[in-house]
Scaffold this motif. Structure first.
Motif, short mmCIF file in Angstrom:
data_model
loop_
_atom_site.label_atom_id
_atom_site.label_comp_id
_atom_site.label_asym_id
_atom_site.label_seq_id
_atom_site.Cartn_x
_atom_site.Cartn_y
_atom_site.Cartn_z
N LYS A 258 0.90 5.48 -7.99
CA LYS A 258 -0.07 4.81 -8.85
C LYS A 258 -0.22 5.51 -10.22
N MET A 259 -0.32 6.85 -10.19
CA MET A 259 -0.51 7.58 -11.45
C MET A 259 0.68 7.38 -12.38
N GLU A 260 1.88 7.42 -11.78
CA GLU A 260 3.11 7.24 -12.57
C GLU A 260 3.19 5.84 -13.18
N ALA B 259 9.37 -1.05 -17.35
CA ALA B 259 8.78 0.29 -17.22
C ALA B 259 8.36 0.54 -15.77
N PHE B 260 7.76 -0.46 -15.13
CA PHE B 260 7.35 -0.31 -13.73
C PHE B 260 8.58 -0.17 -12.82
N LEU B 261 9.60 -0.97 -13.11
CA LEU B 261 10.81 -0.94 -12.28
C LEU B 261 11.49 0.43 -12.34
N SER B 262 11.46 1.07 -13.51
CA SER B 262 12.07 2.40 -13.62
C SER B 262 11.36 3.39 -12.70
N GLU C 271 0.80 -1.24 0.00
CA GLU C 271 0.00 0.00 0.00
C GLU C 271 0.83 1.28 0.00
N TYR C 272 1.65 1.37 1.04
CA TYR C 272 2.38 2.62 1.29
C TYR C 272 3.31 2.96 0.14
N MET C 273 3.96 1.92 -0.43
CA MET C 273 4.86 2.17 -1.55
C MET C 273 4.08 2.47 -2.83
N HIS C 274 3.00 1.71 -3.03
CA HIS C 274 2.34 1.74 -4.35
C HIS C 274 1.30 2.83 -4.52
N LEU D 94 6.04 -5.71 -10.64
CA LEU D 94 4.64 -6.08 -10.42
C LEU D 94 4.41 -7.46 -11.03
N GLY D 95 5.32 -8.34 -10.72
CA GLY D 95 5.35 -9.69 -11.28
C GLY D 95 6.78 -10.18 -11.16
N ASP D 96 7.16 -11.16 -11.97
CA ASP D 96 8.53 -11.68 -11.91
C ASP D 96 9.48 -10.82 -12.74
N ALA D 97 10.69 -10.66 -12.21
CA ALA D 97 11.76 -9.96 -12.94
C ALA D 97 13.07 -10.16 -12.19
N GLY D 98 14.17 -9.93 -12.91
CA GLY D 98 15.48 -10.07 -12.27
C GLY D 98 16.53 -9.42 -13.14
N ALA D 99 17.79 -9.47 -12.70
CA ALA D 99 18.86 -8.87 -13.49
C ALA D 99 20.21 -9.49 -13.15
#
Ligand SMILES: *Cc1c(COP(=O)(O)O)cnc(C)c1O
Length: 370
Positions: A17-19, A238-241, A10-13, A192-197
């Protein structure tokens, strides 16, 4: 009764949200869904954050470690040193390339790999050391790097839990030859799902990892390696940025919450609080305490509306999946002891002081009623 969930987004998202919706719209309208500008941008931004020359976005943390090992050419007949107490992903990546994970016990204070026990585990087959910066605390990287140098071994950091941590002011994920991290939603930087680097300072290794994640192909339909489909999703990038811009501030909040816990939990019952090595920083992916009465305490907290988890209830050497390695109960007593006594308390940006006080008061009551 106050309720404190184990994790909350909640607090982070909410404030971003608009971004995030804007980022989704840009992605949607771009009509480019795989390996486009957004992956490239995020890779540059994350490399910059992690102080490395290159970041290669991939599908998740496990795949990042798998690609890292594959990129180094580690495989059949090789041994890789791993910690006994880690999430099983670290071991699995070694198994995937056909190598054997060789477990080393942790230091009982930091829970990270015990650097004084690494040399004993080295054989003529050892090719690499995989330190895991567990719970968010940087491993003793100076000692690890010098052992690696002495025995001519690669280092692959598992930085899934410690984005932004450092040892002697050098950031984790920038020490090893090639390293992996995870953006699983619950990690300090979560997609907002799986990702890695994969992160590295070596341009050749970065290039090979980039090819491996995309079918072993640099040019469409020309395949130079037996690669994988392990790409970072364009929309997750895009979300991670958007989220990366807030990571430092979220880490500060985690550290502040840990400070509150340390203050209010000190001296209660038989609790063992987190210990931080004087040269490491801790970014508190998890705030883990220990007690002999772990199961009873967890149950009591649950009844009082406080969510907790156990990281991890069964060490990899005791897992059904690894029965072929032939380990038995008692082989790694420190990892087994940690599995019995560890408890992770709620830790997420947005927890307020009153919630921490409530948790401490509830834990006190548990010991008083004991
Ligand atoms: C989360 C995690 C991984 C794996 O990451 P995924 O993105 O879930 O595949 C690997 N190692 C450690 C220590 C982790 O905590």
């Amino acid at each position: 009764m106050m309720k404190v969930p184990f994790v909350s987004f909640e607090y982070m998202h909410q404030p971003i949200k608009m971004e995030i919706l804007q980022a989704f719209e840009d992605f949607y309208d771009s009509n480019w869904f795989v390996l486009g500008k957004k992956v490239k941008n995020f890779e540059e931004e994350y490399a910059n954050f992690n102080n490395v020359h290159k970041c290669v976005g991939v599908s998740n943390g496990l795949d990042a470690l798998h690609i890292a090992l594959k990129t180094l050419g580690i495989g059949e007949g090789d041994e890789v040193i791993v910690p006994t107490n880690t999430y099983i992903a670290t071991w699995l990546s070694v198994t995937y390339v056909g190598a054997t994970p060789v477990p080393v016990e942790p230091n009982i204070d930091t829970y990270n790999i015990d650097v004084t026990k690494i040399e004993m585990a080295i054989t003529s087959k050892t090719r690499a050391i995989m330190p895991v910066h567990l719970f968010g605390q940087a491993c003793e990287m100076e000692a690890i790097m010098s052992i690696a140098k002495k025995y001519n071994l690669f280092v692959i950091e598992d930085n899934a839990q410690a984005q932004g941590a450092s040892f002697k002011n050098k950031i984790t994920g920038s020490f090893g030859d090639i390293n992996g991290t995870s953006f699983y939603p619950g990690k300090n930087l979560g997609a907002l799902g799986d990702a890695g680097a994969v992160t590295t300072n070596n341009l050749k290794l970065a290039e090979k990892a980039t090819i491996l994640r995309n079918y072993g192909s640099a040019k469409k339909y020309y395949n130079e390696l037996v690669g994988f489909n392990m790409r970072l999703d364009e929309c997750q990038a895009a979300f991670l940025s958007v989220k990366l811009k807030h990571l430092e501030e979220w880490i500060k909040q985690r550290q502040q919450i840990a400070g509150w816990y340390n203050e209010v939990l000190r001296g209660i019952g038989d609790l063992v609080l987190p210990n931080v090595h004087p040269q490491s920083t801790h970014v508190y992916h998890l705030y883990v305490i220990r007690t002999k009465q772990r199961d009873a305490l967890q149950k009591y907290l649950e009844e009082q509306g406080i969510g907790t988890l156990i990281h991890y209830p069964i060490p990899p050497h005791m897992q059904e999946a690894y029965k072929d390695l032939g380990y038995k109960k008692g082989d790694f007593p420190i990892a087994e002891e940690l599995a019995k006594s560890s408890l992770s308390l709620p830790m997420w940006p947005g927890i307020i002081r009153e919630q921490v006080n409530y948790i401490a008061k509830t834990i006190s009551l548990f010991y008083e009623s004991d």
